[in-house]
Design a protein around this motif. Structure first.
Motif, mmCIF file in Angstrom:
data_model
loop_
_atom_site.group_PDB
_atom_site.id
_atom_site.type_symbol
_atom_site.label_atom_id
_atom_site.label_comp_id
_atom_site.label_asym_id
_atom_site.label_seq_id
_atom_site.Cartn_x
_atom_site.Cartn_y
_atom_site.Cartn_z
ATOM 1 N N ALA A 74 0.840 -1.203 0.000
ATOM 2 C CA ALA A 74 0.000 0.000 0.000
ATOM 3 C C ALA A 74 0.874 1.251 0.000
ATOM 4 N N ASN A 75 1.969 1.214 0.739
ATOM 5 C CA ASN A 75 2.866 2.365 0.799
ATOM 6 C C ASN A 75 3.575 2.589 -0.533
ATOM 7 N N GLN A 76 3.899 1.504 -1.219
ATOM 8 C CA GLN A 76 4.536 1.634 -2.525
ATOM 9 C C GLN A 76 3.606 2.291 -3.543
ATOM 10 N N ALA A 77 2.306 2.120 -3.352
ATOM 11 C CA ALA A 77 1.320 2.710 -4.265
ATOM 12 C C ALA A 77 0.936 4.126 -3.845
ATOM 13 N N THR A 78 1.670 4.687 -2.872
ATOM 14 C CA THR A 78 1.337 5.989 -2.314
ATOM 15 C C THR A 78 2.458 6.998 -2.528
ATOM 16 N N PRO A 79 2.186 8.169 -3.105
ATOM 17 C CA PRO A 79 3.205 9.216 -3.225
ATOM 18 C C PRO A 79 3.719 9.640 -1.857
ATOM 19 N N ALA A 80 5.003 9.929 -1.766
ATOM 20 C CA ALA A 80 5.627 10.206 -0.475
ATOM 21 C C ALA A 80 5.064 11.454 0.201
ATOM 22 N N SER A 107 12.309 5.684 -7.085
ATOM 23 C CA SER A 107 12.366 4.410 -7.806
ATOM 24 C C SER A 107 11.153 4.176 -8.700
ATOM 25 N N VAL A 108 10.204 5.111 -8.718
ATOM 26 C CA VAL A 108 9.002 4.975 -9.546
ATOM 27 C C VAL A 108 9.345 5.278 -10.997
ATOM 28 N N VAL A 109 9.034 4.342 -11.886
ATOM 29 C CA VAL A 109 9.341 4.518 -13.305
ATOM 30 C C VAL A 109 8.086 4.670 -14.157
ATOM 31 N N HIS A 110 6.940 4.354 -13.586
ATOM 32 C CA HIS A 110 5.691 4.519 -14.343
ATOM 33 C C HIS A 110 4.538 4.564 -13.347
ATOM 34 N N GLU A 111 3.471 5.263 -13.732
ATOM 35 C CA GLU A 111 2.326 5.390 -12.839
ATOM 36 C C GLU A 111 1.028 5.431 -13.640
ATOM 37 N N TYR A 112 0.016 4.765 -13.103
ATOM 38 C CA TYR A 112 -1.332 4.786 -13.683
ATOM 39 C C TYR A 112 -2.224 5.511 -12.674
ATOM 40 N N PRO A 113 -2.584 6.762 -12.937
ATOM 41 C CA PRO A 113 -3.332 7.548 -11.951
ATOM 42 C C PRO A 113 -4.794 7.127 -11.837
ATOM 43 N N LEU A 114 -5.413 7.640 -10.804
ATOM 44 C CA LEU A 114 -6.844 7.442 -10.598
ATOM 45 C C LEU A 114 -7.623 8.128 -11.707
ATOM 46 N N THR A 115 -8.619 7.445 -12.246
ATOM 47 C CA THR A 115 -9.492 8.028 -13.270
ATOM 48 C C THR A 115 -10.943 7.724 -12.892
ATOM 49 N N PRO A 116 -11.907 8.431 -13.502
ATOM 50 C CA PRO A 116 -13.320 8.140 -13.196
ATOM 51 C C PRO A 116 -13.715 6.701 -13.506
ATOM 52 N N HIS A 117 -13.019 6.071 -14.432
ATOM 53 C CA HIS A 117 -13.362 4.702 -14.825
ATOM 54 C C HIS A 117 -12.449 3.657 -14.162
ATOM 55 N N ARG A 118 -11.407 4.110 -13.485
ATOM 56 C CA ARG A 118 -10.494 3.183 -12.810
ATOM 57 C C ARG A 118 -10.127 3.800 -11.462
ATOM 58 N N LEU A 119 -10.874 3.422 -10.425
ATOM 59 C CA LEU A 119 -10.728 4.036 -9.112
ATOM 60 C C LEU A 119 -9.612 3.369 -8.311
ATOM 61 N N ALA A 120 -8.415 3.433 -8.861
ATOM 62 C CA ALA A 120 -7.242 2.877 -8.189
ATOM 63 C C ALA A 120 -5.994 3.571 -8.713
ATOM 64 N N VAL A 121 -4.984 3.656 -7.865
ATOM 65 C CA VAL A 121 -3.682 4.204 -8.248
ATOM 66 C C VAL A 121 -2.684 3.057 -8.337
ATOM 67 N N THR A 122 -1.985 2.966 -9.455
ATOM 68 C CA THR A 122 -1.005 1.903 -9.664
ATOM 69 C C THR A 122 0.352 2.532 -9.963
ATOM 70 N N ARG A 123 1.376 2.096 -9.233
ATOM 71 C CA ARG A 123 2.726 2.643 -9.407
ATOM 72 C C ARG A 123 3.713 1.500 -9.654
ATOM 73 N N VAL A 124 4.637 1.740 -10.551
ATOM 74 C CA VAL A 124 5.651 0.743 -10.911
ATOM 75 C C VAL A 124 6.992 1.185 -10.345
ATOM 76 N N HIS A 125 7.581 0.332 -9.498
ATOM 77 C CA HIS A 125 8.885 0.621 -8.883
ATOM 78 C C HIS A 125 9.955 -0.266 -9.519
#
Length: 249
Positions: A74-80, A107-125
């Motif tokens: 959960a912390n990895q998916a959270t901006p510092a 260490s984050v190289v890619h991110e999929y932000p929250l959108t109205p159609h995808r209510l989740a934040v995904t981060r790639v470390h």
């Protein structure tokens, strides 16, 4: 109207337009937001749930490796430096438990932000070996279920756990992770996080205490003949639990 403005001024309320006094006096229904109005919008992690096991979080509690893994993801998916109360609660609790993997923004190289159609934040470390990457996601449980392609049985069990946590007034996030090889080019990441093979890890429940004085304010409104409606996007069980705590009739 002028006398009305004087009366509410004595209660530290300034009137910019005198006609607002007449409008205020004719209110019969008042709609209010739940989070930050009826509650303090001061989140803390109250429960962790993984593999059917639920843990009530208390100061200084010793988390098992399984629950540490859930919190770490959960912390990895959270901006510092996030100002979001739920994300702040995650980073605050995570500081009590050393991470086994990198969770910093560097260490984050890619991110999929929250959108109205995808209510989740995904981060790639990026992993230290620069060959593998860890993909972490957190968000609305239903969205995380879809990302994980959960079976009907597993989804049903998790949904029952969510209902149980919501009945205690908690807001719930789903947590999942995946591992993948690093693409050879910087534009090689999938366009949609559904492309990753996510593993569902569990749920995190957040408590948001009712604001002081809300129960008394609701009683005053009721006495004045004003009906109060609570507006929220939370789970119905969460909304009902908070409504009971603040004294909705």
């Amino acid at each position: 109207l002028a006398l009305g403005a004087v009366r509410i001024a004595r209660r530290s309320v300034l009137t910019r337009r005198v006609t607002a006094i007449e409008t205020l006096g004719s209110i019969s229904v008042l709609a209010v937001d739940k989070t930050g109005t009826l509650t303090e919008n001061r989140m803390s992690i109250a429960e962790l749930s993984r593999d059917g096991e639920q843990l009530r979080v208390a100061p200084g509690i010793d988390l098992s490796l399984s629950f540490r893994e859930l919190l770490e993801t959960a912390n990895q998916a959270t901006p510092a430096l996030s100002s979001d109360p739920m994300e702040h609660a995650i980073t605050t609790l995570s500081t009590c438990y050393p991470a086994h993997t990198s969770s910093g923004d560097e260490s984050v190289v890619h991110e999929y932000p929250l959108t109205p159609h995808r209510l989740a934040v995904t981060r790639v470390h990026m992993s230290p070996n620069r060959v593998e990457a860890c993909v972490s996601t957190k968000g609305a449980p239903e969205t995380v279920f879809d990302l994980c392609h959960l079976s009907a049985t597993t989804r049903s069990i998790a949904t029952d756990q969510i209902a149980s946590m919501a009945q205690r007034g908690l807001r719930v996030l789903g947590i999942a992770r995946a591992r993948c090889s690093v693409p050879q080019t910087s534009t090689g990441w999938p366009a949609d996080p559904h492309a990753f093979d996510f593993e569902f890890l569990g749920l995190i429940g957040f408590a948001d205490p009712p604001r002081a004085g809300v129960r008394e304010a609701l009683q005053q409104c009721s006495t004045a003949g004003v009906r109060i409606l609570m507006l929220t996007g939370d789970h119905p069980h969460t909304a009902r639990a908070i409504a009971e705590q603040v004294g909705f009739q």
